[in-house]
Scaffold this motif. Sequence first.
Motif, short mmCIF file in Angstrom:
data_model
loop_
_atom_site.label_atom_id
_atom_site.label_comp_id
_atom_site.label_asym_id
_atom_site.label_seq_id
_atom_site.Cartn_x
_atom_site.Cartn_y
_atom_site.Cartn_z
N ILE A 30 0.84 -1.20 0.00
CA ILE A 30 0.00 0.00 0.00
C ILE A 30 0.88 1.25 0.00
N TYR A 31 0.54 2.14 -0.91
CA TYR A 31 1.21 3.45 -1.00
C TYR A 31 0.12 4.48 -0.74
N ASP A 32 0.00 4.92 0.50
CA ASP A 32 -1.09 5.83 0.89
C ASP A 32 -0.58 7.27 0.86
N TYR A 33 -0.67 7.87 -0.32
CA TYR A 33 -0.01 9.17 -0.53
C TYR A 33 -0.83 10.36 -0.09
N HIS A 34 -2.03 10.14 0.44
CA HIS A 34 -2.79 11.26 1.02
C HIS A 34 -3.70 10.74 2.13
N CYS A 35 -3.43 11.18 3.35
CA CYS A 35 -4.28 10.80 4.48
C CYS A 35 -4.20 11.89 5.54
N HIS A 36 -4.97 11.72 6.59
CA HIS A 36 -4.98 12.67 7.71
C HIS A 36 -4.64 11.95 9.02
N LEU A 37 -3.83 10.90 8.94
CA LEU A 37 -3.44 10.19 10.14
C LEU A 37 -2.58 11.09 11.03
N ASN A 150 0.49 -4.29 5.16
CA ASN A 150 1.54 -4.22 4.14
C ASN A 150 1.68 -2.80 3.58
N VAL A 151 1.68 -1.84 4.48
CA VAL A 151 1.84 -0.44 4.08
C VAL A 151 3.32 -0.14 3.89
N LYS A 152 3.64 0.57 2.83
CA LYS A 152 5.03 0.97 2.56
C LYS A 152 5.26 2.47 2.73
N VAL A 153 4.25 3.28 2.38
CA VAL A 153 4.39 4.73 2.46
C VAL A 153 3.09 5.34 2.96
N VAL A 154 3.22 6.31 3.86
CA VAL A 154 2.08 7.12 4.32
C VAL A 154 2.50 8.58 4.25
N CYS A 155 1.69 9.39 3.60
CA CYS A 155 1.93 10.84 3.55
C CYS A 155 0.81 11.53 4.30
N THR A 156 1.14 12.16 5.41
CA THR A 156 0.17 12.84 6.24
C THR A 156 -0.11 14.23 5.67
N THR A 157 -0.96 14.99 6.33
CA THR A 157 -1.34 16.33 5.86
C THR A 157 -0.95 17.34 6.94
N ASP A 158 -0.07 18.28 6.58
CA ASP A 158 0.57 19.09 7.61
C ASP A 158 0.62 20.56 7.22
N VAL A 179 6.94 7.50 6.60
CA VAL A 179 5.87 8.39 7.05
C VAL A 179 6.36 9.81 6.80
N LEU A 180 5.79 10.45 5.78
CA LEU A 180 6.32 11.72 5.31
C LEU A 180 5.25 12.81 5.36
N THR A 411 -6.39 6.67 1.20
CA THR A 411 -7.45 6.52 2.21
C THR A 411 -8.13 7.84 2.54
N ASP A 412 -7.38 8.97 2.52
CA ASP A 412 -7.91 10.27 2.93
C ASP A 412 -8.55 10.16 4.32
N SER A 413 -7.99 9.35 5.18
CA SER A 413 -8.65 8.99 6.44
C SER A 413 -7.85 9.44 7.65
N ARG A 414 -8.56 9.52 8.78
CA ARG A 414 -7.94 9.80 10.07
C ARG A 414 -7.81 8.55 10.93
N SER A 415 -8.18 7.40 10.38
CA SER A 415 -8.21 6.16 11.16
C SER A 415 -7.17 5.16 10.65
N PHE A 416 -6.49 4.51 11.59
CA PHE A 416 -5.52 3.48 11.23
C PHE A 416 -6.20 2.18 10.82
N LEU A 417 -7.51 2.13 10.85
CA LEU A 417 -8.24 0.95 10.39
C LEU A 417 -8.76 1.12 8.97
N SER A 418 -8.36 2.19 8.28
CA SER A 418 -8.93 2.48 6.96
C SER A 418 -8.13 1.91 5.79
#
Length: 470
Positions: A30-37, A150-158, A179-180, A411-418
């Motif tokens: 998983i490459y989650d390039y936009h989320c609000h975690l 199996n997450v490889k990348v997470v990009c938060t919103t800052d 986690v960038l 995911t565009d999500s705030r939850s670690f279950l998304s």
Amino acid sequence: MAKKFITKNFLLQTETAKKLYHQHAAKMPIYDYHCHLPPADIADDKCYENLTQVWLYGDHYKWRAMRTHGIEERFCTGEESDYAKFEKWAETVPYCLGNPLYHWTHLELKRYFETDGLLSPKTARKIYDKCGEMLSSPEFSVRNLMRRMNVKVVCTTDDPVDSLEHHKKIAEDKFEIKVLPTWRPDRAMAVENVENWNGYIDALGQAAEVDINNYNAFMDAIRKRHDYFHQVGCRISDHGLETACAEDYTEDQTKAIFDKIRSRQELDTTEQLKFKSAMLVEFGVMDAEKGWVQQFHLGALRNNSTRKFQDIGPDTGFDSIGDFEIARPLSKLLDRLDQQNKLTKTILYNLNPRDNYLIAAMTGNFQDGSTAGKMQFGSGWWFLDQKEGIIEQLKALSNLGLLSHFVGMLTDSRSFLSFPRHEYFRRILCDLIGRDVENGELPNDMKLLGRLVEDVSFNNAKNYFGINLD
């Protein structure tokens, strides 16, 4: 015994779809390039005490459904106990048939907690206790939840004023999942509210160690923070806009507008638009010079309920789809950057489904051959990240662009279950392709189709964003 709902072939209607998913999509990271975690939770490797904390806190999707079901606010954002809130969510779920929340809820229970039962008032206590016991274990800490998927990348919103201390801590820990930060400068443009904006500019000055007493100092502070984000690993920016701002302006006008609002004078609508238009160009140029990807999320009509906004604030479930003019200002903004050869890789998201073909067509205007899929029609967003919305986005993209170069889901999500939303998207993608194959509209070439599925699931994002995963 009741039949399982989330089966091996959930959403996969054809044999081709099943092969594509199980042999190709399912194995991709998983490459989650936009989320609000919250990066603080990753830095602390937090363990949540129960499902409510990880599932319902901050989830305006669920709050909207609960309110629609007649649940009082005290069970959504109020002071009721965690179990009381969960119980009301469990009461709501059986009424969510046909809503993506029903799919997401049971997919998440299955993938994280191996729970097959349907959530309802009858099963609420058992599911809550079982999942709570698991969540309290170090094996279900935030970082392990990410590993599990199996997450490889997470990009938060800052925000530009953020210290990014948590991102730095995560990197120092040598956590194997990237986690960038993502640069989200919306507040620097929010000149509608004079006092709030000036307070923000003061905070920006402190963060950048710049005395912001004129426009040049303001831009110096912005650039310093942009440089700092780049040093911490940021390679993506994001803008949440009703529509693009592309008024004509001059540098002298921009400076005069800055001086006016900095002296705490109200701006008229034209002045607001001129300032925002100038800022979007400046941000775009900075992104291009550093080789970042810029994202534009267009079309949200926010804070519709004044009463609720005053009571419980923004991002609590009172936003909806807007019908703003999109095409002309967006074209003008992108063209301004393109004329300077400063149009960086760009992802465009629409919230109104009427704009699917508008955005898909717009991306083609500025493809220049420099990068495969340079201009992207972003995945179904917010109200459109359900099955029908995903399918319609994929169809518009396929008809007017190249699906093969699409950077896929987020995911565009705030939850670690998304994170199972990526699985949800991949199953829908494989089903759509599978049906076309069995209808004779696509060749039954599993090597060709399998590569497309793997690329859209992960490889395209890996190549597009250019982040070193080693």
